[in-house]
Design an enzyme around this catalytic site. Structure first.
Site, PDB file in Angstrom:
ATOM      1  N   GLU A   9      23.161   6.951 -38.345  1.00 51.19           N
ATOM      2  CA  GLU A   9      22.713   6.722 -36.963  1.00 51.19           C
ATOM      3  C   GLU A   9      21.531   5.777 -36.859  1.00 51.19           C
ATOM      4  OE1 GLU A   9      21.972  10.830 -35.919  1.00 51.19           O
ATOM      5  OE2 GLU A   9      24.002  11.052 -35.155  1.00 51.19           O
ATOM      6  N   LYS A  18      14.593   1.304 -32.342  1.00 52.04           N
ATOM      7  CA  LYS A  18      13.898   1.702 -33.571  1.00 52.04           C
ATOM      8  C   LYS A  18      12.954   0.582 -33.993  1.00 52.04           C
ATOM      9  CE  LYS A  18      14.702   2.750 -38.432  1.00 52.04           C
ATOM     10  NZ  LYS A  18      15.700   2.824 -39.506  1.00 52.04           N
ATOM     11  N   ALA A  50      32.484   1.455 -41.399  1.00 53.84           N
ATOM     12  CA  ALA A  50      32.831   0.330 -42.276  1.00 53.84           C
ATOM     13  C   ALA A  50      34.123  -0.336 -41.820  1.00 53.84           C
ATOM     14  CB  ALA A  50      32.957   0.808 -43.724  1.00 53.84           C
TER      15      ALA A  50
HETATM   16  C1  LIG Z   1      23.750  12.181 -45.000  1.00 51.42           C
HETATM   17  C2  LIG Z   1      24.000  10.741 -44.679  1.00 51.42           C
HETATM   18  C3  LIG Z   1      23.208  10.101 -43.743  1.00 51.42           C
HETATM   19  C4  LIG Z   1      23.404   8.745 -43.466  1.00 51.42           C
HETATM   20  N1  LIG Z   1      22.567   8.098 -42.610  1.00 51.42           N
HETATM   21  C5  LIG Z   1      22.670   6.758 -42.472  1.00 51.42           C
HETATM   22  C6  LIG Z   1      21.780   6.034 -41.642  1.00 51.42           C
HETATM   23  O1  LIG Z   1      20.909   6.597 -40.980  1.00 51.42           O
HETATM   24  N2  LIG Z   1      21.918   4.686 -41.583  1.00 51.42           N
HETATM   25  C7  LIG Z   1      22.879   4.032 -42.284  1.00 51.42           C
HETATM   26  O2  LIG Z   1      22.919   2.799 -42.235  1.00 51.42           O
HETATM   27  N3  LIG Z   1      23.778   4.702 -43.016  1.00 51.42           N
HETATM   28  C8  LIG Z   1      23.695   6.033 -43.130  1.00 51.42           C
HETATM   29  N4  LIG Z   1      24.605   6.704 -43.884  1.00 51.42           N
HETATM   30  C9  LIG Z   1      25.767   6.000 -44.409  1.00 51.42           C
HETATM   31  C10 LIG Z   1      26.815   5.864 -43.293  1.00 51.42           C
HETATM   32  O3  LIG Z   1      27.137   7.138 -42.777  1.00 51.42           O
HETATM   33  C11 LIG Z   1      28.062   5.183 -43.820  1.00 51.42           C
HETATM   34  O4  LIG Z   1      27.718   4.024 -44.522  1.00 51.42           O
HETATM   35  C12 LIG Z   1      28.963   4.787 -42.672  1.00 51.42           C
HETATM   36  O5  LIG Z   1      29.217   5.883 -41.840  1.00 51.42           O
HETATM   37  C13 LIG Z   1      30.244   4.196 -43.179  1.00 51.42           C
HETATM   38  O6  LIG Z   1      31.123   5.165 -43.643  1.00 51.42           O
HETATM   39  P1  LIG Z   1      32.574   4.683 -44.039  1.00 51.42           P
HETATM   40  O7  LIG Z   1      33.195   4.014 -42.882  1.00 51.42           O
HETATM   41  O8  LIG Z   1      32.500   3.950 -45.326  1.00 51.42           O
HETATM   42  O9  LIG Z   1      33.340   6.054 -44.367  1.00 51.42           O
HETATM   43  P2  LIG Z   1      33.937   7.255 -43.371  1.00 51.42           P
HETATM   44  O10 LIG Z   1      33.144   7.350 -42.153  1.00 51.42           O
HETATM   45  O11 LIG Z   1      34.027   8.399 -44.280  1.00 51.42           O
HETATM   46  O12 LIG Z   1      35.363   6.698 -43.000  1.00 51.42           O
HETATM   47  C14 LIG Z   1      36.445   6.766 -43.896  1.00 51.42           C
HETATM   48  C15 LIG Z   1      37.721   6.433 -43.149  1.00 51.42           C
HETATM   49  O13 LIG Z   1      38.796   6.349 -44.095  1.00 51.42           O
HETATM   50  C16 LIG Z   1      39.899   7.096 -43.607  1.00 51.42           C
HETATM   51  N5  LIG Z   1      40.675   7.567 -44.749  1.00 51.42           N
HETATM   52  C17 LIG Z   1      40.229   8.109 -45.911  1.00 51.42           C
HETATM   53  N6  LIG Z   1      41.259   8.397 -46.720  1.00 51.42           N
HETATM   54  C18 LIG Z   1      42.382   8.028 -46.063  1.00 51.42           C
HETATM   55  C19 LIG Z   1      43.764   8.075 -46.371  1.00 51.42           C
HETATM   56  N7  LIG Z   1      44.226   8.583 -47.523  1.00 51.42           N
HETATM   57  N8  LIG Z   1      44.637   7.613 -45.445  1.00 51.42           N
HETATM   58  C20 LIG Z   1      44.219   7.111 -44.260  1.00 51.42           C
HETATM   59  N9  LIG Z   1      42.911   7.036 -43.929  1.00 51.42           N
HETATM   60  C21 LIG Z   1      42.026   7.493 -44.811  1.00 51.42           C
HETATM   61  C22 LIG Z   1      39.275   8.216 -42.789  1.00 51.42           C
HETATM   62  O14 LIG Z   1      40.182   8.744 -41.870  1.00 51.42           O
HETATM   63  C23 LIG Z   1      38.148   7.453 -42.108  1.00 51.42           C
HETATM   64  O15 LIG Z   1      38.649   6.791 -40.973  1.00 51.42           O
HETATM   65  C24 LIG Z   1      24.437   8.059 -44.142  1.00 51.42           C
HETATM   66  C25 LIG Z   1      25.265   8.720 -45.051  1.00 51.42           C
HETATM   67  C26 LIG Z   1      25.045  10.051 -45.332  1.00 51.42           C
HETATM   68  C27 LIG Z   1      25.928  10.742 -46.332  1.00 51.42           C
END
Ligand SMILES: Cc1cc2nc3c(=O)[nH]c(=O)nc-3n(C[C@H](O)[C@H](O)[C@H](O)COP(=O)(O)OP(=O)(O)OC[C@H]3O[C@@H](n4cnc5c(N)ncnc54)[C@H](O)[C@@H]3O)c2cc1C
Length: 498
Positions: free
Chosen positions: A49, A78, A16
């Protein structure tokens, strides 16, 4: 109205965070400064993924070359998801990104096919879908040509860690500043309560005008500091845990995701160039973690490469995606399980929406209201689509599936199912990423067949119908002979040995 937005601070460096950074830098980089803060100690969730075709738009806007993308993220193609044991045990069907047949005179193909089925003409609906034919044959090459009948929309499977790093390099080249450190606190404006700055544990202060919360399921800004609240959808989608494990790659790379239903959840299998991604999504009320590990590891088709990792999640959404001067993007904004690979798409859609409604001269209640309205509808429509997979089932093996079959579903979904059941009618909702071909495939795949077809499909005579369907199936098959295998395509693009 607050002050003009000159600096955006992104908290989080997962998919994200880096997708937000890359797209904003590309589109708004001349107007606003962008700083991304992430903590190496916390790290990223490390799953995510499988994607859906709109990811192509992200690559197009960023000007990313497909061969570079495939090489650097270890991606594969895909074409579809194959759902196994969902409608009933032993059944399988595909939700492809393609369109079956050809629509005629205001009448969708599935009405003709429904009429043909009543006439006793054999053949599967999917025989008229090029994505399906290629998925089954393990073939792929882009087919956009003169006739849209051969369009074959596709997406990618990729390594999520490599994808984040790929976008990070891209963003930093465009001038995004990255700061490593853990946010321990924030400074708020007296009176209005907007966030003015992030305060890192080592005392550094990162000021900004607009904050994009990409901190993952913690929701550091949107929940921990602003207390926005969460709407829980666990009563419709009871799975709340996943166990993920990588395994060795196969000799042949499938161009589709597999989603295999089990007694109390389902298992994904995602083929990458260097390994397979696997995971079990399950309900902790029905399955212990030990039992989940037994199911997952007992159903791998190749040796595991690491110990399984457990991920807890809560299905639902932040009550407001945009609150004060914080916009939640990614897991901080809510979560829908990965059955239809929609989370990365929701990240993309949130960023595009934010760019459209960007508060250049200041944040207004109207901008916030419109952003939240669109976000809510979009997520509810995907939620309904995912509920459909669970609800329309004929599995007899567990209370889990029986309870899901008998539950009350959201009213909009109940209406959709009964309209379709009557005579195949589907109404396209604004902001629904899933178009008619997707709904048709999942409804019929899950065993919801229209009892009748629309009268418009009565135009051709029986003989004309028979001839047209045979011709359509033949036309759809035509490109197959010329297409390379999926592995040959990857080899040609990035030099990966099959
Ligand atoms: C089991 C599972 C399978 C999935 N499979 C898919 C899929 O096949 N296709 C799909 O589209 N989506 C999938 N998703 C969703 C996908 O993984 C997420 O939407 C995507 O990885 C985005 O995650 P994110 O960046 O929001 O959060 P994260 O990857 O958790 O990143 C959070 C970031 O915030 C930072 N952070 C947090 N707190 C702090 C703090 N206090 N100070 C500084 N930094 C901080 C962390 O260091 C990290 O860099 C899946 C999710 C799950 C749970």
């Amino acid at each position: 109205m607050t002050r003009p937005i000159r600096k955006v601070v992104i908290l989080g460096g997962g998919t994200a965070g880096w997708m937000t950074a890359a797209l904003m830098a590309k589109v708004l980089g001349r107007q606003v400064g962008i700083e991304l803060v992430e903590s190496d100690d916390i790290g990223i969730i490390g799953v995510g993924e499988a994607t859906i075709p709109p990811i192509q738009q992200v690559n197009a806007v960023l000007g990313i070359d497909e061969a570079d993308f495939l090489r650097e993220t270890k991606a594969t193609i895909k074409l579809a998801i194959r759902f196994e044991n969902w409608g009933a045990q032993g059944d399988s069907y595909y939700h492809t990104f393609g369109t079956a047949g050809r629509n005629l005179a205001f009448c969708s193909f599935h009405h003709f096919w429904t009429r043909a089925r009543k006439m006793g003409l054999g053949g599967s609906y999917w025989d008229h879908d090029l994505n399906y034919l290629c998925a089954e044959a393990g073939k792929f090459a882009p087919t956009q040509g003169n006739d849209p009948i051969w369009d074959m929309p596709y997406a990618y499977h990729f390594d999520s860690g490599l994808y984040g790093q790929f976008l990070r390099r891209y963003s930093e080249r465009l001038g995004v500043t990255r700061t490593e450190g853990m946010v321990g606190d924030v400074q708020r404006a007296a009176g209005i309560g907007d966030i003015m700055a992030l305060v890192l544990r080592d005392g550094r202060v990162i000021e900004g005008d607009l904050f994009v919360d990409c901190s993952g399921s913690r929701g550091v800004l949107i929940q921990q500091h602003l207390g926005t609240g969460y709407e829980d959808w666990g009563h419709w989608l009871p799975c709340d845990r996943a166990m993920a494990v990588p395994s060795e790659r196969f000799a042949t790379t499938l161009p589709f995701t597999r989603a295999i239903a089990h007694g109390t959840g389902w298992q994904w299998r995602i083929p990458l160039q260097h390994r397979n991604g696997n995971g079990l999504v399950y309900s902790s009320r029905h399955t212990s973690d030990d039992e989940a590990a037994r199911i997952l590891l007992g159903n791998l088709d190749s040796p595991a490469l690491a110990d399984p990792k457990i991920i807890h999640f809560r299905t639902g959404r932040a009550r407001r995606q945009w609150n004060r001067n914080v916009v939640a993007v990614g897991l901080s904004s809510g979560f829908l399980e990965p059955l239809e690979s929609t989370s990365i798409y929701l990240i993309q859609s949130a960023i595009v929406r934010l760019i459209h409604l960007f508060p250049h001269e200041g944040i207004t209640p109207e901008l916030i209201g419109e952003y939240n309205r669109q976000s809510q509808i979009e997520m509810e429509l995907i939620r309904d689509f995912i509920i459909l997979h669970y609800h329309a089932n004929n599995r007899r093996d567990s209370a889990f599936w029986r309870d899901l079959r008998l539950m009350d579903v959201p009213e909009r979904l109940a209406r959709k199912i009964s309209l379709f059941q009557a005579n195949g009618t589907l109404v396209q909702d604004q902001y629904d990423i899933f178009m008619e071909p997707s709904w048709v495939q999942v409804l019929m795949g899950q065993g919801v067949l229209p009892q009748d077809h629309h009268p418009l499909a009565d135009g051709p005579s029986d003989d004309e119908m028979r001839a047209q369907l045979a011709q359509m199936a033949e036309l759809k098959r035509r490109p197959l002979a010329q297409l390379p295998s999926h592995d040959e395509y990857l080899l040609g693009k990035v030099g990966v040995a099959a």
